[in-house]
Design a protein around this motif. Structure first.
Motif, mmCIF file in Angstrom:
data_model
loop_
_atom_site.group_PDB
_atom_site.id
_atom_site.type_symbol
_atom_site.label_atom_id
_atom_site.label_comp_id
_atom_site.label_asym_id
_atom_site.label_seq_id
_atom_site.Cartn_x
_atom_site.Cartn_y
_atom_site.Cartn_z
ATOM 1 N N TRP A 166 0.854 -1.175 0.000
ATOM 2 C CA TRP A 166 0.000 0.000 0.000
ATOM 3 C C TRP A 166 0.899 1.238 0.000
ATOM 4 O O TRP A 166 1.735 1.392 0.880
ATOM 5 C CB TRP A 166 -0.897 0.034 1.240
ATOM 6 N N SER A 167 0.725 2.105 -0.971
ATOM 7 C CA SER A 167 1.469 3.363 -0.983
ATOM 8 C C SER A 167 0.688 4.411 -0.189
ATOM 9 O O SER A 167 -0.476 4.200 0.178
ATOM 10 C CB SER A 167 1.673 3.851 -2.417
ATOM 11 N N PHE A 168 1.326 5.548 0.068
ATOM 12 C CA PHE A 168 0.617 6.629 0.751
ATOM 13 C C PHE A 168 -0.605 7.050 -0.054
ATOM 14 O O PHE A 168 -1.686 7.276 0.502
ATOM 15 C CB PHE A 168 1.546 7.830 0.947
ATOM 16 N N ARG A 169 -0.436 7.148 -1.363
ATOM 17 C CA ARG A 169 -1.559 7.565 -2.211
ATOM 18 C C ARG A 169 -2.698 6.559 -2.117
ATOM 19 O O ARG A 169 -3.876 6.937 -2.033
ATOM 20 C CB ARG A 169 -1.079 7.717 -3.658
ATOM 21 N N ASP A 170 -2.375 5.276 -2.118
ATOM 22 C CA ASP A 170 -3.410 4.241 -1.999
ATOM 23 C C ASP A 170 -4.140 4.332 -0.660
ATOM 24 O O ASP A 170 -5.365 4.219 -0.597
ATOM 25 C CB ASP A 170 -2.786 2.851 -2.139
ATOM 26 N N LEU A 171 -3.364 4.527 0.414
ATOM 27 C CA LEU A 171 -3.979 4.569 1.741
ATOM 28 C C LEU A 171 -4.849 5.810 1.920
ATOM 29 O O LEU A 171 -5.906 5.744 2.554
ATOM 30 C CB LEU A 171 -2.898 4.523 2.824
ATOM 31 N N PHE A 172 -4.427 6.943 1.374
ATOM 32 C CA PHE A 172 -5.270 8.138 1.432
ATOM 33 C C PHE A 172 -6.581 7.891 0.688
ATOM 34 O O PHE A 172 -7.662 8.252 1.164
ATOM 35 C CB PHE A 172 -4.540 9.341 0.831
ATOM 36 N N SER A 173 -6.481 7.273 -0.497
ATOM 37 C CA SER A 173 -7.689 6.981 -1.270
ATOM 38 C C SER A 173 -8.570 5.971 -0.540
ATOM 39 O O SER A 173 -9.798 6.094 -0.538
ATOM 40 C CB SER A 173 -7.304 6.430 -2.649
ATOM 41 N N LEU A 174 -7.934 4.969 0.086
ATOM 42 C CA LEU A 174 -8.693 3.941 0.799
ATOM 43 C C LEU A 174 -9.426 4.530 2.000
ATOM 44 O O LEU A 174 -10.608 4.235 2.221
ATOM 45 C CB LEU A 174 -7.758 2.828 1.249
ATOM 46 N N ALA A 175 -8.736 5.365 2.790
ATOM 47 C CA ALA A 175 -9.374 5.979 3.960
ATOM 48 C C ALA A 175 -10.558 6.841 3.531
ATOM 49 O O ALA A 175 -11.626 6.820 4.159
ATOM 50 C CB ALA A 175 -8.349 6.807 4.733
ATOM 51 N N ILE A 198 -7.988 2.778 -6.639
ATOM 52 C CA ILE A 198 -7.732 1.573 -5.838
ATOM 53 C C ILE A 198 -8.666 0.427 -6.196
ATOM 54 O O ILE A 198 -8.747 -0.556 -5.452
ATOM 55 C CB ILE A 198 -7.867 1.893 -4.326
ATOM 56 N N SER A 199 -9.350 0.519 -7.321
ATOM 57 C CA SER A 199 -10.308 -0.537 -7.669
ATOM 58 C C SER A 199 -9.622 -1.889 -7.829
ATOM 59 O O SER A 199 -10.157 -2.923 -7.409
ATOM 60 C CB SER A 199 -11.055 -0.167 -8.956
ATOM 61 N N GLY A 200 -8.423 -1.896 -8.439
ATOM 62 C CA GLY A 200 -7.706 -3.162 -8.619
ATOM 63 C C GLY A 200 -7.350 -3.810 -7.298
ATOM 64 O O GLY A 200 -7.531 -5.022 -7.115
ATOM 65 N N ALA A 201 -6.841 -3.006 -6.355
ATOM 66 C CA ALA A 201 -6.467 -3.547 -5.045
ATOM 67 C C ALA A 201 -7.691 -4.044 -4.288
ATOM 68 O O ALA A 201 -7.650 -5.101 -3.636
ATOM 69 C CB ALA A 201 -5.735 -2.480 -4.232
ATOM 70 N N LEU A 202 -8.809 -3.305 -4.362
ATOM 71 C CA LEU A 202 -10.019 -3.711 -3.652
ATOM 72 C C LEU A 202 -10.582 -5.012 -4.222
ATOM 73 O O LEU A 202 -11.038 -5.882 -3.478
ATOM 74 C CB LEU A 202 -11.065 -2.598 -3.726
ATOM 75 N N ASP A 203 -10.559 -5.135 -5.549
ATOM 76 C CA ASP A 203 -11.033 -6.374 -6.165
ATOM 77 C C ASP A 203 -10.172 -7.560 -5.745
ATOM 78 O O ASP A 203 -10.683 -8.636 -5.408
ATOM 79 C CB ASP A 203 -11.020 -6.231 -7.691
ATOM 80 N N GLU A 204 -8.854 -7.367 -5.761
ATOM 81 C CA GLU A 204 -7.948 -8.459 -5.415
ATOM 82 C C GLU A 204 -8.088 -8.830 -3.942
ATOM 83 O O GLU A 204 -8.052 -10.013 -3.585
ATOM 84 C CB GLU A 204 -6.507 -8.066 -5.728
ATOM 85 N N MET A 205 -8.252 -7.823 -3.080
ATOM 86 C CA MET A 205 -8.393 -8.116 -1.657
ATOM 87 C C MET A 205 -9.701 -8.864 -1.380
ATOM 88 O O MET A 205 -9.740 -9.777 -0.544
ATOM 89 C CB MET A 205 -8.333 -6.829 -0.837
ATOM 90 N N ALA A 206 -10.769 -8.481 -2.087
ATOM 91 C CA ALA A 206 -12.044 -9.174 -1.901
ATOM 92 C C ALA A 206 -11.945 -10.635 -2.319
ATOM 93 O O ALA A 206 -12.585 -11.510 -1.727
ATOM 94 C CB ALA A 206 -13.139 -8.463 -2.694
ATOM 95 N N GLU A 207 -11.138 -10.925 -3.332
ATOM 96 C CA GLU A 207 -10.962 -12.309 -3.771
ATOM 97 C C GLU A 207 -10.079 -13.114 -2.821
ATOM 98 O O GLU A 207 -10.327 -14.297 -2.575
ATOM 99 C CB GLU A 207 -10.350 -12.327 -5.178
#
Length: 641
Positions: free
Chosen positions: A242-251, A355-364
């Motif tokens: 998770w990069s800073f940019r990813d975590l900001f978007s995720l939060a 972050i759609s790619g990371a969210l999809d992969e995490m859900a799987e």
């Protein structure tokens, strides 16, 4: 002391922020009293209409108390080409490195560069035959790689005047080596700060607001810890960071939602929730169902952080649901139509693109809805149970499952409201007047509703307690890759050794090359040598970040080949221990093992000492070709030499 400092990594990994912090520390160290920081601020924030320069130079020595000559050059983004006179970013990087290396002294160069520009600069140096820069960039590329023999970064091995740091190699879910809390924890605690949210009882959506509900839940230490653990497990399982940019978007996504519709995107989160609450009130009043009113409660529940995180539903079943609802005459049932509309809405894009790619992969990878039913969860201090108990009750009826889980007090008010409505719909489908129309359709729709309700509850409990799919294996693998002593890794190496060899032998195909399918057994020729050992590769973390990957060395001495201990390989080893057949190994694991065997095969067939103890099996017979003093001979398998 290094005069060239390179921060390497992809976008959003904090390279720019690291430069800004360094400038602040440097300003304080030289006693500039803020003058250095102010001069750089003016350069990087020019008047409107003027571009931000690629390279900024400051005579920092003139601002220091000592007055010693000291020139500071900063490139905040090495991919920029402003005022470049037609040159591309890689060419500019080479020129800047040449300039600072040729300086007499007192010059320091700070540069933020992504891996793509770095690779292009290396290619450019090779094509232009700039051999010194080629050596430097090759050393930089090796230092920031994830290979087991990557050299020291800080300072760069062989180049004491250069220091490099891979910004994307370290996990933001782990605390810094020095001390303090993990950056991700600090980020979420700032986002959850109560003073930054509407005062209690002032939210226009009231207790049904999914965002205020998520804030209250994540403000509890247990829930926050579970969320951070889940995010770390995603890194462990996927090998990504998770990069800073990813975590900001995720939060932002978890606590304020994502509204793909342009009409809704301008609304404040709590106002959007209040609008859905009003739609849902109209739905409860009655009347012909509409999409906005019918899906309101489903969208409110889906906006809570646990369902935003594990968001996947079977959108392909939407058309079947609609047909069955019509066959059963339930087109006027708001809950039934709301469920169908909500499931159908999952066909279109509904996640933030960043972050759609990371969210999809995490859900799987981690979905709590498919966690082992025997997993024990501690729903509250006084209430623990196996997930199987939940599954059994929801398989009988939604109302029975709701009554069981209601006592644990883990569901939010809006979740209970939705499950209660699904329980009424479930009960309605058991009424003879409804079932006799289309018994098969009623049974299938009833099963779907019960499965939907159970998955909903499982995701809430699993996210709050960290009971995600394969959590025990993930926890064990995390311990292995974070173990500085390496005892756990040694045990894994022994297990991989058994997987790589067959009994006490290592087999090399002589009739195929890597990637080719094996011929029929009768046409095979196999070289058999003593088993190859597998040992952990000692990690070298001095002057570089801790490697996020563990490596194993297959083979002995100079012919040893490193292989990465991936999560798939580790999981396969553990499942084999539990009785899984080797024939069921995932393709990724088989490919990894085949690659290791192929890389070992070349040195083995050229090793005269090893070949003295080798034998060759031809076809399916039990006859083996062995080496004798006078040449070659044949003996039956199982007999001595």
């Amino acid at each position: 002391m290094p005069s060239i400092l390179l921060l390497v990594g992809g976008p959003g990994n904090g390279k720019t922020e690291a430069i800004e912090s360094t400038v602040g520390w440097l300003d304080e160290a030289i006693g500039a009293g803020g003058k250095l920081a102010e001069e750089l601020r003016q350069s990087f924030f020019p008047p409107e209409g003027h571009p931000v320069p690629r390279l900024v130079k400051v005579q920092a020595g003139s601002l220091a108390v000592s007055g010693e000559p000291f020139q500071l050059s900063i490139v905040q983004d090495a991919s920029a080409v402003v005022s470049a006179s037609g040159k591309q970013a890689p060419q500019l990087l080479l020129d800047e490195l040449d300039t600072v290396r040729e300086a007499d002294g007192g010059a320091t160069y700070l540069c933020c560069v992504n891996r793509g520009v770095l690779d292009d600069a290396l290619i450019e140096a090779i094509e232009q035959e700039r051999w010194e820069l080629r050596k430097l960039l090759e050393a930089v590329t090796r230092a920031v790689s994830l290979t087991p023999d990557a050299p020291t970064c800080w300072p760069l091995a062989g180049f004491p005047e250069v220091a490099v740091w891979p910004m994307d190699a370290e996990s933001l879910l782990l605390p810094p080596a020095a001390s303090g809390e993990a950056p991700a924890q600090s980020l979420f605690q700032t986002a959850l700060n109560e003073t930054k949210w509407p005062p209690a009882d002032t939210c226009p959506a009231g207790p049904s607001c999914p965002f205020c509900s998520s804030r209250r839940r994540l403000s509890q230490a247990r829930n926050e810890k579970s969320l951070l653990q889940i995010l770390r497990w995603f890194e462990v399982a996927s090998g990504k960071r998770w990069s800073f940019r990813d975590l900001f978007s995720l939060a932002s996504y978890l606590l304020a939602g994502h509204r793909a519709s342009p009409r809704e995107s301008v609304m404040e989160p709590c106002q959007w929730a209040a609008r859905l609450v009003e739609f849902d009130r109209l739905a409860r009043v009655g009347g012909k169902p509409s999409k906005d009113q019918g899906t309101a409660i489903f969208r409110l529940v889906a906006a809570q952080y646990q369902h935003a995180l594990f968001h996947k539903w079977d959108a392909s079943s939407a058309s079947t649901l609609l047909r069955e609802i019509k066959e059963l005459g339930l087109e006027d049932n708001n809950t039934a139509m709301g469920l169908q509309w909500f499931i159908a809405s999952r066909r279109t894009a509904y996640l933030p693109a960043m972050i759609s790619g990371a969210l999809d992969e995490m859900a799987e990878l981690l979905d709590p809805a498919i966690t082992d039913p025997d997993t024990e969860v501690q729903a509250s201090k006084s209430n623990s149970f196996a997930l199987r108990e939940l599954d059994v009750r929801f398989s009988r009826s939604v109302s029975e499952g709701l009554e069981f889980i209601r006592k644990a007090q883990v569901l939010s008010r809006i979740e209970i409201d939705l499950v209660e409505r699904l329980a009424k719909l479930d009960a309605l489908l058991s009424v003879a007047a409804i079932r006799r129309k289309r018994p098969a359709a009623a049974t299938h729709l009833q099963r779907f509703i019960r499965d939907f309700s159970c998955r909903l509850v499982r995701r809430t409990i699993g996210t709050r307690t960290g009971a995600v799919f394969d959590a025990p294996i993930l926890a064990e693998f995390q311990r292995v890759i974070e173990d500085s002593v390496g005892e756990d890794l040694f045990d894994v190496a022994q297990q991989v050794e058994q997987l790589l060899n067959r009994n006490q032998d290592f087999e090399v195909s002589l009739t195929t090359t890597f990637g080719q399918p094996l011929p029929p057994v009768i046409k095979r020729a196999t070289l058999i040598v003593p088993s190859r050992s597998v040992q952990p590769v000692e990690a070298h973390n001095v002057g570089r970040p801790a490697s996020p990957i563990c490596f194993l060395s297959v083979g002995d001495g100079r012919v040893g080949q490193p292989i990465a201990l991936t999560y798939d390989l580790f999981k396969a080893v553990k499942e084999l221990e539990d009785g899984m057949s080797a024939a069921s190994l995932p393709r990724t694991v088989l490919a990894l093992l085949d690659t290791a065997r192929a890389r070992l095969s070349g040195p083995i067939v050229r090793d005269k000492i090893l070949l003295e103890r080798a034998r060759i099996r031809i076809g399916s017979s039990d006859a083996l070709v062995v080496q004798r003093r006078s040449g070659f001979g044949v003996r039956a398998e199982g007999q001595g030499q």
